[in-house]
Design a protein around this motif. Structure first.
Motif, PDB file in Angstrom:
ATOM      1  N   PRO A  57     -27.227 -29.730  59.621  1.00 37.84           N
ATOM      2  CA  PRO A  57     -26.105 -30.706  59.519  1.00 37.84           C
ATOM      3  C   PRO A  57     -25.622 -31.284  60.859  1.00 37.84           C
ATOM      4  O   PRO A  57     -25.256 -32.441  61.031  1.00 37.84           O
ATOM      5  CB  PRO A  57     -24.857 -30.004  58.746  1.00 37.84           C
ATOM      6  CG  PRO A  57     -25.548 -28.742  58.013  1.00 37.84           C
ATOM      7  CD  PRO A  57     -26.679 -28.339  58.881  1.00 37.84           C
ATOM      8  N   SER A  58     -25.898 -30.223  61.914  1.00 42.69           N
ATOM      9  CA  SER A  58     -25.567 -30.535  63.392  1.00 42.69           C
ATOM     10  C   SER A  58     -26.825 -31.346  63.953  1.00 42.69           C
ATOM     11  O   SER A  58     -26.738 -31.975  65.208  1.00 42.69           O
ATOM     12  CB  SER A  58     -25.052 -29.550  64.027  1.00 42.69           C
ATOM     13  OG  SER A  58     -26.219 -28.271  64.249  1.00 42.69           O
ATOM     14  N   ALA A  92     -19.939 -29.151  50.504  1.00 38.29           N
ATOM     15  CA  ALA A  92     -19.688 -28.964  52.001  1.00 38.29           C
ATOM     16  C   ALA A  92     -20.712 -29.901  52.614  1.00 38.29           C
ATOM     17  O   ALA A  92     -20.428 -30.596  53.459  1.00 38.29           O
ATOM     18  CB  ALA A  92     -19.798 -27.682  52.588  1.00 38.29           C
ATOM     19  N   LEU A  93     -22.188 -30.017  52.426  1.00 39.65           N
ATOM     20  CA  LEU A  93     -22.880 -30.826  53.169  1.00 39.65           C
ATOM     21  C   LEU A  93     -22.756 -32.120  52.768  1.00 39.65           C
ATOM     22  O   LEU A  93     -22.879 -33.131  53.463  1.00 39.65           O
ATOM     23  CB  LEU A  93     -24.422 -30.283  52.452  1.00 39.65           C
ATOM     24  CG  LEU A  93     -25.164 -28.994  53.126  1.00 39.65           C
ATOM     25  CD1 LEU A  93     -26.625 -29.077  52.464  1.00 39.65           C
ATOM     26  CD2 LEU A  93     -25.191 -29.197  54.718  1.00 39.65           C
ATOM     27  N   ASN A 105     -20.096 -33.516  52.258  1.00 40.31           N
ATOM     28  CA  ASN A 105     -18.952 -34.031  52.771  1.00 40.31           C
ATOM     29  C   ASN A 105     -18.873 -34.001  54.230  1.00 40.31           C
ATOM     30  O   ASN A 105     -18.087 -34.254  55.103  1.00 40.31           O
ATOM     31  CB  ASN A 105     -17.444 -33.163  52.372  1.00 40.31           C
ATOM     32  CG  ASN A 105     -16.998 -33.917  50.747  1.00 40.31           C
ATOM     33  OD1 ASN A 105     -17.377 -34.885  50.565  1.00 40.31           O
ATOM     34  ND2 ASN A 105     -16.359 -32.729  50.327  1.00 40.31           N
ATOM     35  N   HIS A 106     -19.983 -33.593  54.816  1.00 40.28           N
ATOM     36  CA  HIS A 106     -20.194 -33.253  56.296  1.00 40.28           C
ATOM     37  C   HIS A 106     -20.014 -34.681  56.980  1.00 40.28           C
ATOM     38  O   HIS A 106     -19.673 -34.801  58.282  1.00 40.28           O
ATOM     39  CB  HIS A 106     -21.345 -32.428  56.431  1.00 40.28           C
ATOM     40  CG  HIS A 106     -21.568 -32.479  57.897  1.00 40.28           C
ATOM     41  ND1 HIS A 106     -21.000 -31.385  58.918  1.00 40.28           N
ATOM     42  CD2 HIS A 106     -22.543 -32.843  59.150  1.00 40.28           C
ATOM     43  CE1 HIS A 106     -21.340 -31.536  59.900  1.00 40.28           C
ATOM     44  NE2 HIS A 106     -22.394 -32.483  60.305  1.00 40.28           N
ATOM     45  N   SER A 107     -20.456 -35.758  56.408  1.00 44.33           N
ATOM     46  CA  SER A 107     -20.514 -37.299  57.268  1.00 44.33           C
ATOM     47  C   SER A 107     -19.055 -37.621  57.366  1.00 44.33           C
ATOM     48  O   SER A 107     -18.255 -37.338  56.618  1.00 44.33           O
ATOM     49  CB  SER A 107     -21.269 -38.131  56.328  1.00 44.33           C
ATOM     50  OG  SER A 107     -21.101 -39.143  56.749  1.00 44.33           O
TER      51      SER A 107
END
Length: 765
Positions: free
Chosen positions: A366-367, A393-394, A396-398
């Motif tokens: 994600p990073s 969670a992935l 909503n990471h954006s």
């Protein structure tokens, strides 16, 4: 293989090859361009205008061929266009609803093929069926405006500005509802959508649209949109990412529909073949406005990667927008490989050209830079997850909250995931489906308005009541945004006084607890006319704001999950608490504002009734399941914005507070509230008197009295709400007539401002 009779059905399904594309002709569009000598002018006052001294901008397609050139508008053109739009608004508004609907419905007529061909030439994504659907849908709303949306009136002259990579569909999703509601428009299209928009303007005029009701200005830089917004005749601006309108008093809505990162989530319960086929189409075959990020459950990772490699085999390279983009793509791929990512490519990348093969970057984090800042070109990062919670969670990471695609055969899992994702559109076992009947709000940094459905019409309307005066127009002032609000508060000089009659000291409410400011300092609240000190209030600072926002952010998800009836009960209880302390609250209004006790008691009574109104609203405004022009089902439902900041006005200090507070918390938001600088005591008295457990994290603080003038405050807010993007609503100040907080028409307007909308698409066979 297509065209080979020796191939069996089994082999065709194994290879999943596509048949040859149908040949298309652009002869009609080419003839229209030739008619204009392939030099398109501006469209002002119902006709094409091409001043001799204007620069031109050449439009070149992805293959390097010249399609046409467009004129670059100057300031004189903007002034002429604005004056024409004012006249066009009057003429357009004089038509009946039926006449306006007839114009919109008949605009395309027999010229649909010409528009479709021109879109193909300019690579402006908008299928003919989508444009027809838009015209049909919004012509119906033009017909029913006065029946179903009574007591609302058009804004006037609306400016719609789009970036160069914005699709024609996204642009028309703004233009058509604004026209349907009776506004006149100044459209500043992007590079690829400019020729089709000019053609549509000509067709609308030919269908009976009054001259000046739709004007089109083209240019070579995005400052043209700012120049249009500076016109005193413009009432509203819809644009993506422009800060140049800050401080001019014109409302601005932003739709960040280009370049967003959107998750494509494949669960182990999905039909893997269909999901892989769809992700290839979404990421590599369609002209896309978004960057997809593929999220795959670990248990099916090997199967998905194997199918991706099989389906991508033999795919041709994809054309980049420019040769310069090739360097960005190469740098992203090299960086991904250095971080351990593996490549799945359809073919080898050519040494150097404006083309690149479809590429999946497996093993992304994600990073990773190529995930956080996607580069242009056909690159698809692939990440893995283990559980449903991790998938959310992935997703909503954006920072963008535009859309998501979910693939699973488990409907319960799909709906739970869709509800948890902070995005405006969710597609279940499908992708990139749209229809104007569904309201969609970009969440987080995605948008500050709602498009589609009846809810999307209100951005182009205002209540007919005179209790909603427009913001006064002003010119931007030069100011240092980094030093805004940092001036020290005026000192408090000790005076001899009787301890028994010393001014009362109020506290602020943070996280459900009364407390002093972090600095421990206070400011004096003066009586009307400066006759003496009425009380001392906390002098809040940046740390107080941080603490208040953190407390609100912590409690808001739980408050939002409460049922509407539970939130209604909390508001009813708050109204009862207000009733019990009505004498004290009336006294605070009397002392603070100088109103008589009778008038002060009337404001308290209205405030109690307003809280009861909001409690009644809680379970009355819901989403729905609109009918779709295609197979499948869809849901639309309102969601809370999250943490809402409220700076209270000076007039009607108690009534304005409960109006804004009730609308926010009734919809599931948490609130960080700043009482009126001039009249803070009624709001502070309400906070101290109410039961603090009945509404979540209602956090209050006071700014120093040495704040800059009001115009600079509004300009700072407009500037600060662009990065990251936030919804901003400004009300007319007291000295300019102010908001009439007693009028009942304010309820629907305020309630709509406190929610954002989500749509969920569920296809059927």
């Amino acid at each position: 293989m297509a065209g080979c009779t020796s191939e069996t059905v089994h082999n065709i399904f194994q290879s999943m090859e596509y048949g040859p594309a149908a040949c298309s002709s652009t002869a009609t569009a080419q003839a229209w361009l030739d008619h204009h000598s392939r030099t398109l002018g501006l469209f002002i006052d119902g006709k094409f205008v091409l001043p001799a001294d204007r620069r031109s901008r050449c439009f070149v397609d992805s293959k390097g061929g010249t399609v046409c050139s467009t004129a670059c508008a100057a300031e004189d053109d903007v002034s002429q266009c604005a004056a024409s739009a004012v006249k066009g608004h009057k003429a357009w508004g004089d038509l009946s609803c039926y006449q306006r609907a007839k114009v919109l419905l008949g605009a395309l007529g027999r010229h649909g093929p010409c528009v479709a061909e021109l879109c193909e030439l300019c690579e402006a994504s908008c299928p003919p069926s989508s444009l027809v659907r838009l015209l049909q849908y919004y012509s119906s709303w033009a017909q029913l405006r006065d029946t179903l949306i009574a007591n609302w009136t058009p804004l006037g002259v609306v400016a719609v500005v789009s970036s160069d990579d914005c699709s024609l569909y996204s642009l028309m999703l703004k233009v058509l509802p604004a026209l349907a509601m009776g506004n006149s428009l100044i459209v500043v299209p992007g590079r690829s959508s400019a020729p089709p928009v000019l053609l549509l303007a000509q067709l609308f005029t030919g269908a009976g649209l009054p001259a000046g009701a739709l004007n089109v200005l083209t240019g070579s830089d995005m400052q043209l949109g700012a120049k249009v917004a500076q016109s005193a005749n413009v009432s509203y601006v819809s644009y993506s990412g422009n800060k140049a309108t800050a401080g001019m008093g014109v409302p601005v809505s932003v739709s960040q529909n280009v370049g967003a990162r959107c998750p494509f989530i494949i669960f182990e319960s999905a039909d893997i073949d269909s999901a892989v086929d769809a992700v290839i189409e979404a990421a590599f075959k369609k002209k896309r406005e978004v960057h997809w990020v593929l999220c795959v459950q670990e248990s099916v990772l090997d199967s998905v990667v194997a199918r991706l490699g099989h389906r991508m085999a033999g795919m041709k390279c994809v054309a980049l927008q420019s040769v310069g983009d090739r360097g960005l793509v190469d740098a992203a791929v090299q960086g991904a490989q250095q971080q351990g990512a593996t490549l799945v490519q359809s073919c080898a990348a050519p040494p150097s050209s404006a083309q690149y093969p479809p590429t999946v970057l497996c093993g992304a984090a994600p990073s990773s830079p190529f995930v956080v800042e996607p580069s242009p070109g056909p690159l698809l990062p692939l990440m893995t997850f283990r559980s449903n919670t991790e998938a959310v969670a992935l997703g909503n990471h954006s920072p963008h909250g535009q859309a998501a695609s979910i693939w699973t055969e488990d409907l319960t899992l799909a709906l739970e995931t869709a509800k948890s994702l902070s995005v405006g559109s969710v597609w279940v076992n499908s992708h990139s489906v749209s229809d104007p009947c569904l309201p969609v709000s970009g969440h987080k940094d995605g948008s500050t308005c709602t498009d589609g459905g009846q809810q999307g019409l209100y951005q182009f309307l205002r209540p007919s009541s005179s209790s909603h005066p427009p913001l006064p127009r002003s010119s931007p002032v030069s100011m240092d945004y980094s030093k805004f609000g940092t001036a020290a508060s005026p000192p408090i000089i000790p005076e001899d006084s009787d301890p028994a009659g010393a001014p009362k000291v109020y506290l602020q409410l943070v996280g459900g607890k009364l407390c002093k400011s972090v600095s421990g300092c206070s400011i004096a609240v003066q009586s009307p006319g400066g006759g003496g000190v009425l009380a001392h209030c906390p002098d809040g600072g940046p740390k107080d704001v941080r603490n208040a926002v953190e407390a609100a952010d912590k409690v808001q998800p739980g408050w939002m999950k409460k049922s509407p009836s539970a939130r209604a009960q909390s508001l009813y209880s708050l109204a009862k608490g207000l009733e019990a302390k009505r004498r004290d609250l009336a006294a605070s209004i009397n002392v603070q504002t100088g109103l008589s006790m009778d008038k002060a008691d009337e404001e308290v009574e209205l405030s109690i009734a307003r809280l009861s109104d909001w409690a009644a609203y809680c379970d009355k405004v819901q989403g729905g399941t609109p009918s779709l022009p295609q197979s499948g089902s869809a849901l639309s439902f309102p969601e809370a914005l999250g943490v809402v900041g409220i700076v209270l006005p000076d007039n009607s200090p108690l009534l304005s507070m409960v109006t804004l507070l009730g609308a926010a918390v009734g919809n599931g938001n948490a609130v960080v509230m700043v009482p009126s600088e001039e009249n803070p005591l009624p709001a502070l008295a309400f906070i101290q008197a109410s039961n603090k457990g009945r509404v979540p994290s209602m956090c209050d603080r006071l700014q120093p009295r040495s704040l800059p003038p009001r115009q600079q405050g509004c300009q700072y807010l407009q500037h600060a709400c662009t990065s990251p993007m936030k919804t901003l609503r400004l009300s007319c100040p007291k000295e300019d007539g102010g908001q009439d907080w007693t009028h009942a028409s304010i309820l629907e307007d305020m309630w709509r401002s406190a929610v954002q909308w989500k749509s969920v698409w569920i296809p059927t066979a």
